[in-house]
Design an enzyme around this catalytic site. Structure first.
Site, PDB file in Angstrom:
ATOM      1  N   GLY A   1     -43.796 -19.720  72.041  1.00 31.82           N
ATOM      2  CA  GLY A   1     -45.174 -19.282  71.935  1.00 31.82           C
ATOM      3  C   GLY A   1     -46.097 -20.285  71.283  1.00 31.82           C
TER       4      GLY A   1
ATOM      5  N   ASN B   1     -38.770 -12.299  79.824  1.00 34.35           N
ATOM      6  CA  ASN B   1     -38.756 -11.412  78.662  1.00 34.35           C
ATOM      7  C   ASN B   1     -40.199 -10.990  78.387  1.00 34.35           C
ATOM      8  OD1 ASN B   1     -38.397 -10.087  76.232  1.00 34.35           O
ATOM      9  ND2 ASN B   1     -38.023 -11.949  75.044  1.00 34.35           N
ATOM     10  N   TRP B   2     -40.506  -9.743  78.683  1.00 33.46           N
ATOM     11  CA  TRP B   2     -41.893  -9.271  78.568  1.00 33.46           C
ATOM     12  C   TRP B   2     -42.296  -8.915  77.149  1.00 33.46           C
ATOM     13  CZ3 TRP B   2     -42.244  -5.409  83.300  1.00 33.46           C
ATOM     14  CH2 TRP B   2     -42.068  -6.127  84.489  1.00 33.46           C
ATOM     15  N   LYS B   3     -41.319  -8.855  76.256  1.00 35.09           N
ATOM     16  CA  LYS B   3     -41.585  -8.529  74.852  1.00 35.09           C
ATOM     17  C   LYS B   3     -42.378  -7.215  74.748  1.00 35.09           C
ATOM     18  CE  LYS B   3     -41.135 -13.380  73.694  1.00 35.09           C
ATOM     19  NZ  LYS B   3     -41.537 -14.489  72.811  1.00 35.09           N
TER      20      LYS B   3
ATOM     21  N   GLY C   1     -41.134 -16.314  78.456  1.00 35.68           N
ATOM     22  CA  GLY C   1     -41.932 -15.325  77.754  1.00 35.68           C
ATOM     23  C   GLY C   1     -43.257 -15.068  78.451  1.00 35.68           C
ATOM     24  N   GLY C   2     -44.327 -15.616  77.900  1.00 35.33           N
ATOM     25  CA  GLY C   2     -45.666 -15.322  78.391  1.00 35.33           C
ATOM     26  C   GLY C   2     -45.881 -15.582  79.864  1.00 35.33           C
TER      27      GLY C   2
ATOM     28  N   GLU D   1     -37.129 -13.517  67.368  1.00 35.72           N
ATOM     29  CA  GLU D   1     -38.023 -12.533  66.748  1.00 35.72           C
ATOM     30  C   GLU D   1     -37.223 -11.423  66.080  1.00 35.72           C
ATOM     31  OE1 GLU D   1     -41.200 -13.726  70.164  1.00 35.72           O
ATOM     32  OE2 GLU D   1     -40.208 -11.767  70.277  1.00 35.72           O
TER      33      GLU D   1
ATOM     34  N   GLU E   1     -33.064 -21.185  72.373  1.00 39.08           N
ATOM     35  CA  GLU E   1     -34.513 -21.055  72.224  1.00 39.08           C
ATOM     36  C   GLU E   1     -34.919 -21.618  70.864  1.00 39.08           C
ATOM     37  OE1 GLU E   1     -35.773 -16.971  71.989  1.00 39.08           O
ATOM     38  OE2 GLU E   1     -34.381 -16.631  70.348  1.00 39.08           O
TER      39      GLU E   1
ATOM     40  N   SER F   1     -41.528 -21.693  75.496  1.00 39.75           N
ATOM     41  CA  SER F   1     -42.747 -22.146  76.165  1.00 39.75           C
ATOM     42  C   SER F   1     -42.452 -22.731  77.544  1.00 39.75           C
ATOM     43  CB  SER F   1     -43.509 -23.161  75.293  1.00 39.75           C
ATOM     44  OG  SER F   1     -43.960 -22.555  74.102  1.00 39.75           O
TER      45      SER F   1
END
Length: 257
Positions: free
Chosen positions: A178, A9-11, A239-240, A102, A172, A218
């Site tokens: 994050g 998920n690149w957000k 995510g990141g 989010e 999640e 994470s």
């Protein structure tokens, strides 16, 4: 045997040019192993909406599937800034992330709104990735089970067992997104077991056995093996770590047992 799902998920990151570059680097890293990987796992990327056309072009001929990060429940109309399921399908999107924490906690999306989106996705044969999870306060207060059961049941309301089985649930824990904190494999597996039991109660044992429940929070190259090797964890929503080709390629190769 449920196939593992490794999803990035690149957000709100990467321009279309940067997104193309990332896909090229990711394909260079995993394409030599693509046939073997495709035998037992799915790989997915979810870029920002503006990058979907560019990423779709770069994915042509690969086994990587394309997802959107959100969508509206109506097919069309006066909904400025929104995108619909038919628009996403026209771009080659096959999956859509719905109810991400989010969206719930920053944008105030309710269980009822998220359910309308899930139903719209299913109507248009998009695979919904329904996100559920508790906040730090809910976690510390011992309300994890209550929260994730409500979000799961409300999110899938109105589906039959066949359509529910095609959905993907992403657990999640909000306190782990994050933050660098990660649920232990035991904690995550316990939550996934609770979700699967709720699916069994609502949709029957066949649906519970088929539906994939993945973990997000994470996820890194260092912890992914332990996580997806745990009972009832069918993959990861990343995510990141999905924004760098080398780290996501390592996650895609995660050892599941």
């Amino acid at each position: 045997m449920r196939r593992k799902m490794l999803a990035g998920n690149w957000k709100m990151n990467l321009t279309p040019i940067e997104a193309r570059q990332l896909i090229r680097a990711l394909r260079a890293a995993i394409d030599p192993e693509a046939a073997e990987l495709a035998r037992h796992r799915d790989v997915l990327v979810a870029p920002a909406a503006v990058s979907l056309p560019a990423v779709a072009q770069e994915l042509a001929g690969s086994n990587i599937v394309l997802a959107a990060q959100n969508m509206h429940y109506e097919d069309k109309g006066a909904f400025t800034g929104e995108v619909s399921a038919p628009m996403l399908k026209a771009l080659g999107v096959t999956h859509v992330i719905l109810g991400h924490s989010e969206r719930r906690h920053v944008f105030g999306e309710s269980d009822e709104l998220i359910n309308r989106k899930v139903l719209a996705a299913v109507k248009h044969r998009l695979v919904p990735i329904l996100c559920v999870g508790e906040t730090q306060q809910q976690h510390d207060g011992g309300h994890t089970t209550t929260v994730i059961l409500r979000q799961t049941q409300d999110g899938l309301a109105g589906l039959d067992g066949r359509d529910a089985a095609r959905a993907i649930i992403a657990y999640e824990p909000v306190w782990a997104i994050g933050t660098g904190r990660t649920a232990t494999p035991a904690q995550a597996s316990l939550a996934h077991g609770v979700i699967r039991e709720a699916i069994r109660d609502n949709f029957g044992p066949e649906c519970a056995a088929a539906i994939r429940i993945i973990y997000g929070g994470s996820v890194t190259p260092e912890n992914v093996d332990a996580l997806i090797g745990s009972h009832d964890i069918d993959g990861a929503l990343v995510g990141g770590a999905s924004l760098k080709a080398d780290s996501f390629a390592r996650i895609v190769r995660a050892r599941a047992g």
